[in-house]
Design a protein around this motif. Structure first.
Motif, mmCIF file in Angstrom:
data_model
loop_
_atom_site.group_PDB
_atom_site.id
_atom_site.type_symbol
_atom_site.label_atom_id
_atom_site.label_comp_id
_atom_site.label_asym_id
_atom_site.label_seq_id
_atom_site.Cartn_x
_atom_site.Cartn_y
_atom_site.Cartn_z
ATOM 1 N N GLN A 89 -5.551 1.031 1.451
ATOM 2 C CA GLN A 89 -6.154 0.085 2.389
ATOM 3 C C GLN A 89 -6.562 0.771 3.697
ATOM 4 O O GLN A 89 -7.619 0.477 4.266
ATOM 5 C CB GLN A 89 -5.178 -1.062 2.695
ATOM 6 C CG GLN A 89 -4.941 -1.987 1.526
ATOM 7 C CD GLN A 89 -3.776 -2.935 1.777
ATOM 8 O OE1 GLN A 89 -2.722 -2.534 2.261
ATOM 9 N NE2 GLN A 89 -3.982 -4.209 1.456
ATOM 10 N N ILE A 90 -5.737 1.703 4.150
ATOM 11 C CA ILE A 90 -6.048 2.449 5.374
ATOM 12 C C ILE A 90 -7.301 3.297 5.157
ATOM 13 O O ILE A 90 -8.204 3.319 5.999
ATOM 14 C CB ILE A 90 -4.845 3.320 5.801
ATOM 15 C CG1 ILE A 90 -3.682 2.426 6.238
ATOM 16 C CG2 ILE A 90 -5.241 4.292 6.914
ATOM 17 C CD1 ILE A 90 -2.368 3.156 6.408
ATOM 18 N N ASP A 91 -7.374 3.978 4.007
ATOM 19 C CA ASP A 91 -8.551 4.792 3.699
ATOM 20 C C ASP A 91 -9.807 3.927 3.614
ATOM 21 O O ASP A 91 -10.879 4.337 4.072
ATOM 22 C CB ASP A 91 -8.342 5.571 2.399
ATOM 23 C CG ASP A 91 -7.290 6.678 2.551
ATOM 24 O OD1 ASP A 91 -6.965 7.055 3.702
ATOM 25 O OD2 ASP A 91 -6.789 7.154 1.509
ATOM 26 N N ALA A 92 -9.669 2.729 3.047
ATOM 27 C CA ALA A 92 -10.813 1.815 2.946
ATOM 28 C C ALA A 92 -11.285 1.398 4.341
ATOM 29 O O ALA A 92 -12.493 1.343 4.598
ATOM 30 C CB ALA A 92 -10.450 0.590 2.114
ATOM 31 N N LEU A 93 -10.348 1.128 5.238
ATOM 32 C CA LEU A 93 -10.710 0.768 6.608
ATOM 33 C C LEU A 93 -11.436 1.925 7.299
ATOM 34 O O LEU A 93 -12.417 1.713 8.011
ATOM 35 C CB LEU A 93 -9.472 0.400 7.420
ATOM 36 C CG LEU A 93 -9.045 -1.051 7.394
ATOM 37 C CD1 LEU A 93 -7.719 -1.235 8.123
ATOM 38 C CD2 LEU A 93 -10.105 -1.933 8.022
#
Length: 134
Positions: A89-93
């Motif tokens: 999720q952090i990478d997607a953000l």
């Protein structure tokens, strides 16, 4: 007389914070017990598979999420990010780079720059006070 020293223990929440993991994602036996300083040191020195996996994939606590995104914890709160996020999720953000993330990163950069400026100014003042007057 010999004094009997009891081992220092901490709550699971404190241990999770020191390990940099999200408490609710840890195994039940970790959450339900107390952790001694010796056990904490052992977990840090030779982390079990669950700890390695949590550190790698998450979910991560807010301080870790903030650090990985390059923003402050307050910045996360302003953006409405209150839950733990996984590495995915952090990478997607980071890929999406929403406007709030860009703004908070810029704010964080300004805070770091100002902190460095103040530190430098204080160091100069301390050096001036140290130098002998002629």
């Amino acid at each position: 007389m010999k004094s009997h020293q009891t081992p220092q223990t901490m709550k699971p929440a404190t241990a999770a914070k020191k390990l940099g993991v999200y408490l609710e994602a840890t195994p039940a036996e970790f959450q339900e017990g107390v952790v001694s300083r010796t056990e904490l040191n052992a977990l840090q020195a030779d982390p079990p598979a669950w700890l390695v996996d949590l550190r790698r994939n998450g979910p991560h606590p807010r301080p870790v999420v903030a650090a990985k995104l390059g923003v402050s914890i307050s910045g996360l709160a302003r953006a409405g990010v209150t839950e733990a996020l996984t590495t995915e999720q952090i990478d997607a953000l980071k890929q999406e780079s929403p406007e709030w993330l860009q703004r908070e990163r810029a704010t964080q950069a300004e805070v770091r720059k100002e902190t460095a400026r103040i530190k430098e100014k204080n160091a100069e003042q301390a050096a001036q006070q140290q130098s002998p007057r002629a």
